[in-house]
Design a protein around this motif. Structure first.
Motif, PDB file in Angstrom:
ATOM      1  N   ALA A 200       0.833  -1.201   0.000  1.00  0.00           N
ATOM      2  CA  ALA A 200       0.000   0.000   0.000  1.00  0.00           C
ATOM      3  C   ALA A 200       0.872   1.257   0.000  1.00  0.00           C
ATOM      4  CB  ALA A 200      -0.928  -0.006   1.209  1.00  0.00           C
ATOM      5  N   LEU A 201       1.965   1.235   0.775  1.00  0.00           N
ATOM      6  CA  LEU A 201       2.883   2.376   0.811  1.00  0.00           C
ATOM      7  C   LEU A 201       3.548   2.563  -0.551  1.00  0.00           C
ATOM      8  CD1 LEU A 201       4.472   4.591   2.295  1.00  0.00           C
ATOM      9  CD2 LEU A 201       6.101   2.829   3.012  1.00  0.00           C
ATOM     10  N   MET A 202       3.974   1.464  -1.167  1.00  0.00           N
ATOM     11  CA  MET A 202       4.605   1.557  -2.483  1.00  0.00           C
ATOM     12  C   MET A 202       3.633   2.114  -3.517  1.00  0.00           C
ATOM     13  SD  MET A 202       6.884  -1.962  -2.563  1.00  0.00           S
ATOM     14  CE  MET A 202       7.807  -1.491  -4.030  1.00  0.00           C
ATOM     15  N   ASN A 203       2.380   1.696  -3.446  1.00  0.00           N
ATOM     16  CA  ASN A 203       1.378   2.198  -4.386  1.00  0.00           C
ATOM     17  C   ASN A 203       1.137   3.694  -4.194  1.00  0.00           C
ATOM     18  OD1 ASN A 203       1.009  -0.308  -5.568  1.00  0.00           O
ATOM     19  ND2 ASN A 203      -0.743  -0.843  -4.287  1.00  0.00           N
ATOM     20  N   GLU A 204       1.243   4.146  -2.946  1.00  0.00           N
ATOM     21  CA  GLU A 204       1.050   5.574  -2.676  1.00  0.00           C
ATOM     22  C   GLU A 204       2.254   6.387  -3.134  1.00  0.00           C
ATOM     23  OE1 GLU A 204      -0.560   8.473   0.952  1.00  0.00           O
ATOM     24  OE2 GLU A 204      -0.135   6.361   1.341  1.00  0.00           O
ATOM     25  N   LEU A 205       3.445   5.816  -2.959  1.00  0.00           N
ATOM     26  CA  LEU A 205       4.662   6.517  -3.379  1.00  0.00           C
ATOM     27  C   LEU A 205       4.846   6.484  -4.892  1.00  0.00           C
ATOM     28  CD1 LEU A 205       7.193   5.333  -0.643  1.00  0.00           C
ATOM     29  CD2 LEU A 205       6.370   7.674  -0.996  1.00  0.00           C
ATOM     30  N   PHE A 206       4.394   5.402  -5.514  1.00  0.00           N
ATOM     31  CA  PHE A 206       4.523   5.235  -6.961  1.00  0.00           C
ATOM     32  C   PHE A 206       3.157   4.994  -7.572  1.00  0.00           C
ATOM     33  CE2 PHE A 206       8.455   3.401  -5.088  1.00  0.00           C
ATOM     34  CZ  PHE A 206       9.346   4.376  -5.518  1.00  0.00           C
ATOM     35  N   PRO A 207       2.322   6.031  -7.638  1.00  0.00           N
ATOM     36  CA  PRO A 207       0.995   5.865  -8.222  1.00  0.00           C
ATOM     37  C   PRO A 207       1.113   5.516  -9.694  1.00  0.00           C
ATOM     38  CG  PRO A 207       1.491   8.182  -7.925  1.00  0.00           C
ATOM     39  CD  PRO A 207       2.601   7.428  -7.258  1.00  0.00           C
ATOM     40  N   PRO A 208       0.013   5.014 -10.290  1.00  0.00           N
ATOM     41  CA  PRO A 208       0.065   4.633 -11.707  1.00  0.00           C
ATOM     42  C   PRO A 208       0.602   5.758 -12.586  1.00  0.00           C
ATOM     43  CG  PRO A 208      -1.989   3.927 -10.723  1.00  0.00           C
ATOM     44  CD  PRO A 208      -1.299   4.781  -9.689  1.00  0.00           C
ATOM     45  N   ALA A 209       1.507   5.389 -13.462  1.00  0.00           N
ATOM     46  CA  ALA A 209       2.113   6.374 -14.355  1.00  0.00           C
ATOM     47  C   ALA A 209       1.126   6.813 -15.420  1.00  0.00           C
ATOM     48  CB  ALA A 209       3.362   5.788 -15.005  1.00  0.00           C
ATOM     49  N   ILE A 210       1.326   8.006 -15.904  1.00  0.00           N
ATOM     50  CA  ILE A 210       0.469   8.568 -16.946  1.00  0.00           C
ATOM     51  C   ILE A 210       1.197   8.442 -18.285  1.00  0.00           C
ATOM     52  CG2 ILE A 210      -0.658  10.653 -17.783  1.00  0.00           C
ATOM     53  CD1 ILE A 210      -0.808  11.595 -14.882  1.00  0.00           C
ATOM     54  N   ALA A 211       0.563   7.825 -19.263  1.00  0.00           N
ATOM     55  CA  ALA A 211       1.174   7.669 -20.580  1.00  0.00           C
ATOM     56  C   ALA A 211       1.099   8.989 -21.342  1.00  0.00           C
ATOM     57  CB  ALA A 211       0.482   6.561 -21.354  1.00  0.00           C
ATOM     58  N   GLN A 212       2.239   9.446 -21.836  1.00  0.00           N
ATOM     59  CA  GLN A 212       2.304  10.687 -22.588  1.00  0.00           C
ATOM     60  C   GLN A 212       2.200  10.396 -24.085  1.00  0.00           C
ATOM     61  OE1 GLN A 212       2.508  13.649 -20.969  1.00  0.00           O
ATOM     62  NE2 GLN A 212       2.407  12.551 -19.032  1.00  0.00           N
ATOM     63  N   SER A 213       2.077  11.444 -24.866  1.00  0.00           N
ATOM     64  CA  SER A 213       1.919  11.285 -26.314  1.00  0.00           C
ATOM     65  C   SER A 213       3.140  10.650 -26.967  1.00  0.00           C
ATOM     66  CB  SER A 213       1.646  12.651 -26.957  1.00  0.00           C
ATOM     67  OG  SER A 213       2.704  13.552 -26.656  1.00  0.00           O
ATOM     68  N   ASP A 214       4.320  10.801 -26.329  1.00  0.00           N
ATOM     69  CA  ASP A 214       5.528  10.214 -26.905  1.00  0.00           C
ATOM     70  C   ASP A 214       5.708   8.759 -26.490  1.00  0.00           C
ATOM     71  OD1 ASP A 214       6.171  10.475 -24.249  1.00  0.00           O
ATOM     72  OD2 ASP A 214       7.824  11.862 -24.561  1.00  0.00           O
ATOM     73  N   GLY A 215       4.740   8.218 -25.739  1.00  0.00           N
ATOM     74  CA  GLY A 215       4.791   6.814 -25.343  1.00  0.00           C
ATOM     75  C   GLY A 215       5.533   6.550 -24.058  1.00  0.00           C
ATOM     76  N   VAL A 216       6.134   7.577 -23.482  1.00  0.00           N
ATOM     77  CA  VAL A 216       6.885   7.407 -22.235  1.00  0.00           C
ATOM     78  C   VAL A 216       5.954   7.620 -21.046  1.00  0.00           C
ATOM     79  CG1 VAL A 216       8.798   8.276 -20.844  1.00  0.00           C
ATOM     80  CG2 VAL A 216       9.006   8.191 -23.341  1.00  0.00           C
ATOM     81  N   ALA A 217       6.024   6.722 -20.074  1.00  0.00           N
ATOM     82  CA  ALA A 217       5.177   6.840 -18.877  1.00  0.00           C
ATOM     83  C   ALA A 217       5.858   7.719 -17.845  1.00  0.00           C
ATOM     84  CB  ALA A 217       4.906   5.465 -18.284  1.00  0.00           C
ATOM     85  N   ARG A 218       5.117   8.695 -17.320  1.00  0.00           N
ATOM     86  CA  ARG A 218       5.660   9.589 -16.295  1.00  0.00           C
ATOM     87  C   ARG A 218       4.665   9.692 -15.146  1.00  0.00           C
ATOM     88  NH1 ARG A 218       6.587  11.909 -21.238  1.00  0.00           N
ATOM     89  NH2 ARG A 218       8.780  12.186 -21.803  1.00  0.00           N
ATOM     90  N   PHE A 219       5.201   9.855 -13.957  1.00  0.00           N
ATOM     91  CA  PHE A 219       4.340   9.958 -12.788  1.00  0.00           C
ATOM     92  C   PHE A 219       3.737  11.354 -12.697  1.00  0.00           C
ATOM     93  CE2 PHE A 219       7.233   6.516 -11.569  1.00  0.00           C
ATOM     94  CZ  PHE A 219       6.308   5.554 -11.234  1.00  0.00           C
ATOM     95  N   ALA A 220       2.512  11.401 -12.195  1.00  0.00           N
ATOM     96  CA  ALA A 220       1.852  12.689 -11.997  1.00  0.00           C
ATOM     97  C   ALA A 220       2.621  13.506 -10.966  1.00  0.00           C
ATOM     98  CB  ALA A 220       0.416  12.468 -11.523  1.00  0.00           C
TER      99      ALA A 220
END
Length: 247
Positions: A200-220
């Motif tokens: 649960a702590l890891m999920n809070e620290l590393f929430p689902p990444a957001i896919a950008q138009s260039d295909g690279v996932a970045r965290f909010a």
């Protein structure tokens, strides 16, 4: 701010203010700069705030978990995962020094080709630490290797740490086990209840990444992240904004 942020987000903000970076809505995700404050200064300030002040207890709990000197959001998250108490999903390991300055002996300096180095996460009692090898950092493998040899020459030890070891729960457990062994702590099986809290702590620290138009996932980015126009004006050598030139 203490009233509007979660306990963990407030702690993350504390790490940024007491560290050498601040989150920003730019490609890198943060900008580097000198520390704005320190844990001691914040605690001294909070000790003078009236006890009835809104958010005071929350702020005191947050700053109590902060360690000075973090240079990136990933260093911060690694420190929290390893040091937060087990009831909150951390491994409860004693606090390390972040970006410890290691002054080489004369012989070690000749090996390393430098008079000193900074070790990302270091436990002085064990003379042991980790170097986080993030994207775009520590690109000079030969330099890193001779630096590690020089540290070993002087009686210390560092190991490399990659992103996967922080993101993956089982690999992170192995990292924590190594630290505990170096510190001489007894190794105990991790109960299922702890693993749930840790996840649960890891999920809070590393929430689902957001896919950008260039295909690279970045965290909010957090709500307090600097917008690009301000990030560009912040002088990395100080805490001050560069003056806007007159047209």
């Amino acid at each position: 701010m203490a009233g509007s942020l979660s306990q963990l987000d407030l702690t993350l903000l504390g790490y940024a203010l007491c560290g050498e970076y601040i989150p920003a809505t730019i490609e890198k995700g943060f900008i580097s700069h000198k520390p704005i404050t320190s844990v001691e200064r914040v605690q001294r300030y909070l000790s003078r705030v009236p006890n009835h002040a809104y958010g005071l207890r929350k702020a005191k709990r947050a700053i109590a978990q902060v360690i000075d000197g973090s240079r990136s959001p990933m260093e911060t998250r690694l420190a929290l995962l390893l040091t937060l108490p087990k009831r909150r999903g951390g491994y409860g390991i004693e606090r390390p020094v972040l970006n410890k300055r290691w002054d080489f002996s004369q012989e070690a300096a000749q090996i390393a080709g430098m008079p000193y180095c900074l070790i990302d996460v270091f436990w002085e009692r064990a003379l042991f630490g980790y170097e986080y090898l993030g994207s775009g950092f520590h690109d000079d493998l030969q330099r890193d290797t001779v630096r590690d040899l020089a540290i070993r020459h002087d009686g210390g030890e560092t190991l490399p740490l990659v992103k996967q070891q922080v993101y993956n729960q089982k690999q992170l457990a192995a990292v924590a086990k190594t630290v505990n062994r170096k510190l001489g702590n007894r190794s105990r099986p991790l109960p299922a209840e702890f693993m749930k809290k840790n996840k649960a702590l890891m999920n809070e620290l590393f929430p689902p990444a957001i896919a950008q138009s260039d295909g690279v996932a970045r965290f909010a980015k957090p709500s307090y992240a600097l917008p690009p126009e301000l990030a560009e004006k912040l002088d990395p050598k100080s805490c001050e904004f560069k003056p806007i030139p007159k047209l």
